[in-house]
Every structure is written in C-alpha cells, then in structure tokens.
Design a protein around this motif. Structure first.
Motif, short mmCIF file in Angstrom:
data_model
loop_
_atom_site.label_atom_id
_atom_site.label_comp_id
_atom_site.label_asym_id
_atom_site.label_seq_id
_atom_site.Cartn_x
_atom_site.Cartn_y
_atom_site.Cartn_z
N LYS A 44 30.01 17.68 7.19
CA LYS A 44 31.30 18.66 7.22
C LYS A 44 31.86 19.01 8.76
CE LYS A 44 30.89 20.39 2.43
NZ LYS A 44 31.04 21.47 2.06
N ILE A 45 32.42 19.26 9.35
CA ILE A 45 33.27 19.39 10.37
C ILE A 45 34.09 20.95 10.67
CG2 ILE A 45 34.08 18.58 13.52
CD1 ILE A 45 32.12 15.65 12.62
N PHE A 46 33.60 21.32 11.77
CA PHE A 46 34.77 22.93 11.31
C PHE A 46 34.68 22.59 12.90
CE2 PHE A 46 32.57 23.03 7.83
CZ PHE A 46 33.83 22.84 6.97
N ARG A 47 36.00 23.39 13.42
CA ARG A 47 36.66 23.45 14.64
C ARG A 47 37.79 25.18 14.57
NH1 ARG A 47 40.81 22.37 18.09
NH2 ARG A 47 40.56 23.25 20.07
N ASN A 58 23.94 32.93 5.30
CA ASN A 58 24.38 33.53 4.27
C ASN A 58 24.28 33.06 2.54
OD1 ASN A 58 23.43 35.23 6.20
ND2 ASN A 58 25.44 35.95 6.38
N THR A 59 25.07 32.16 2.77
CA THR A 59 24.63 30.60 1.62
C THR A 59 24.68 30.26 1.27
OG1 THR A 59 27.20 30.06 2.38
CG2 THR A 59 27.30 31.88 1.19
N ASP A 60 23.25 29.87 2.66
CA ASP A 60 22.76 28.52 2.46
C ASP A 60 22.72 26.85 2.18
OD1 ASP A 60 19.91 27.34 2.96
OD2 ASP A 60 18.46 28.77 1.01
N GLU A 61 23.40 27.06 2.72
CA GLU A 61 24.98 26.44 2.32
C GLU A 61 24.60 24.69 2.48
OE1 GLU A 61 29.48 25.19 3.08
OE2 GLU A 61 29.12 26.98 3.04
N CYS A 62 23.70 24.16 4.00
CA CYS A 62 23.71 23.27 4.34
C CYS A 62 21.85 23.75 5.06
CB CYS A 62 24.21 22.84 4.98
SG CYS A 62 24.11 24.23 6.66
N SER A 63 21.46 22.03 4.70
CA SER A 63 20.09 22.04 5.44
C SER A 63 19.64 21.96 7.09
CB SER A 63 19.18 20.05 4.86
OG SER A 63 18.90 20.04 3.78
N LEU A 64 21.08 21.41 7.70
CA LEU A 64 21.30 21.56 9.20
C LEU A 64 22.09 21.66 9.55
CD1 LEU A 64 20.04 20.47 11.43
CD2 LEU A 64 21.24 18.39 11.40
N LEU A 65 22.48 22.98 10.42
CA LEU A 65 23.42 23.93 11.21
C LEU A 65 23.78 23.35 12.24
CD1 LEU A 65 26.12 25.25 11.11
CD2 LEU A 65 24.19 27.31 11.11
N ILE A 66 24.82 22.49 12.49
CA ILE A 66 24.65 22.35 14.38
C ILE A 66 25.67 23.15 14.45
CG2 ILE A 66 25.43 20.68 15.87
CD1 ILE A 66 24.43 18.53 14.06
N LEU A 67 25.16 24.21 16.00
CA LEU A 67 26.62 24.73 16.76
C LEU A 67 26.31 24.52 17.72
CD1 LEU A 67 25.05 28.35 15.95
CD2 LEU A 67 26.86 27.37 14.22
N ASP A 68 27.43 23.38 17.97
CA ASP A 68 28.06 22.53 19.04
C ASP A 68 28.49 23.24 20.23
OD1 ASP A 68 27.98 20.48 20.78
OD2 ASP A 68 29.44 19.59 19.66
N ILE A 110 29.39 23.03 13.01
CA ILE A 110 30.91 23.93 13.95
C ILE A 110 31.28 23.47 15.62
CG2 ILE A 110 31.82 26.44 14.26
CD1 ILE A 110 29.32 27.05 12.01
N ARG A 111 32.19 23.17 16.19
CA ARG A 111 31.83 22.59 17.07
C ARG A 111 32.84 23.63 18.15
NH1 ARG A 111 35.14 18.54 18.19
NH2 ARG A 111 33.63 17.21 19.40
N PHE A 112 32.61 24.50 19.40
CA PHE A 112 33.39 25.32 20.74
C PHE A 112 33.64 24.69 21.60
CE2 PHE A 112 30.05 27.59 17.64
CZ PHE A 112 30.61 28.26 17.12
N LEU A 113 34.40 24.84 21.56
CA LEU A 113 35.45 24.46 23.24
C LEU A 113 35.56 22.71 23.47
CD1 LEU A 113 33.15 26.75 25.31
CD2 LEU A 113 34.87 27.45 24.93
N LYS A 114 36.10 22.74 22.15
CA LYS A 114 35.70 21.33 22.74
C LYS A 114 37.03 20.81 21.60
CE LYS A 114 31.61 19.21 22.90
NZ LYS A 114 30.28 18.04 22.34
N GLY A 115 37.93 19.76 22.57
CA GLY A 115 39.03 18.92 21.99
C GLY A 115 38.93 18.70 20.34
N ARG A 116 40.12 18.58 19.43
CA ARG A 116 39.69 17.97 18.41
C ARG A 116 39.16 16.37 18.21
NH1 ARG A 116 42.76 21.45 15.58
NH2 ARG A 116 45.37 22.23 16.25
N GLY A 117 39.32 15.93 19.16
CA GLY A 117 38.48 14.79 18.81
C GLY A 117 37.93 14.23 17.42
N LEU A 118 36.28 14.83 17.61
CA LEU A 118 35.50 14.13 16.63
C LEU A 118 36.27 15.07 15.57
CD1 LEU A 118 33.11 12.34 16.21
CD2 LEU A 118 31.47 14.63 16.42
#
Length: 167
Positions: free
Chosen positions: A59-62, A97-107, A37-45
């Motif tokens: 999966k990447i979200f913004r 809460n849903t244990d959806e992934c092994s790694l969560l990145i809060l960019d 999950i990306r914060f304060l960045k442009g669309r880019g990646l």
C-alpha cells in the motif's frame, strides 16, 4: 520472531527509492504486508494503476496535495503542506503502533530533515514506536550524521562518472 531492523538508504546518488521498492516486492512475495509513505514527491507512483494491483500486500500513501517542488511553494502553501506532511508522519506512527505491516518504507523522510520540517529528535521519537519484527527503510539524501545512529544498517548511494564516458 525476528527483531526487525531500521535501514537507511542515503546519499546524493540515484536509486535509493528503487532499492527500497525492490525490498517491498521481495517482502510481498513472501506473503507479508508493506506500507510505503512517500514524502516530497509528486503523485507518480502512488497514482499508478500497476501499484494499485499490488494491493493489499503493498500500500502506498502520500499526504501532500501539491505536485510542485516544496521549496518553490508560497509560505501559505508551505504551511499547508507541512501540516499534510505531519499527518503522514502521524500515520507512520499509527502503522507502527498497530503493527500493520512487516515493512514500512518512509520514502524521502530524510529530506524532511534537510529542509527543517522535522528534527533528528522528532524522527527518533517516531522510530520509538517501531514494534519488534517490523523493518523500516528510510530514504533521502541526508548529510546529518546523527541520523545514521538511528539505523541498524546504512547504505550510501553515490553516482560516479564512468571513465569511458558511459560507453
């Protein structure tokens, strides 16, 4: 089952996000899922065709709508983006809460502290949702020492001038 760790990649230097994305690739290569999950960045990646090919493992979200620098937005647009950012933070809690992934990145989530969108206490409450076995990486150039107490491991990235002028 592994415990899961909270990592911080912080500092004024460049390379925090690329280091986190490298960990994302390593995790995906093991057949595990990653959410970024990306914060304060442009669309880019997040709009990249290449990244879309990495789905479903990565999966990447913004959630922000604007590509402009947050600081330069009008007060009305800042309020709208703060709402969108908070939606992103709520999504992060849902992922945990849903244990959806092994790694969560809060960019760049730590940058939200610097511009007073969230407090250290709010970030701590978000992290309390982390299930056992999930790793979380938070990036950003924070100077708030209280943030480091939330992590199991902190990596500080600095940029140093080379004595030979870069040659």
């Amino acid at each position: 089952m592994k415990k899961g760790m909270i990592y911080i990649y912080s500092g004024e230097g460049h390379g925090k996000s690329p280091a986190a994305y490298g960990r994302a690739l390593q995790t995906a290569c093991r057949g595990e899922d990653v959410v970024i999950i990306r914060f304060l960045k442009g669309r880019g990646l997040s709009d990249s065709e290449y990244i879309r090919r990495l789905e479903p493992e990565i999966k990447i979200f913004r959630f922000e709508k604007s590509d402009e620098n947050f600081i330069s937005l009008s007060d009305e647009r800042k309020a709208e983006e703060i709402h969108n950012i908070r939606n992103g933070l709520n999504f992060a809690k849902k992922v945990m809460n849903t244990d959806e992934c092994s790694l969560l990145i809060l960019d760049e989530v730590l940058e939200l502290l610097n511009i007073d969108i969230i407090t250290v206490e709010e970030l701590k409450n978000i992290l309390l949702c982390k299930p056992d076995g999930m790793d979380i990486i938070m990036t950003g150039a924070t100077t708030k020492e209280a943030v480091y107490a939330l992590a199991d491991e902190v990596t500080k990235v600095e940029t140093c001038a080379r004595a030979d002028g870069g040659n």
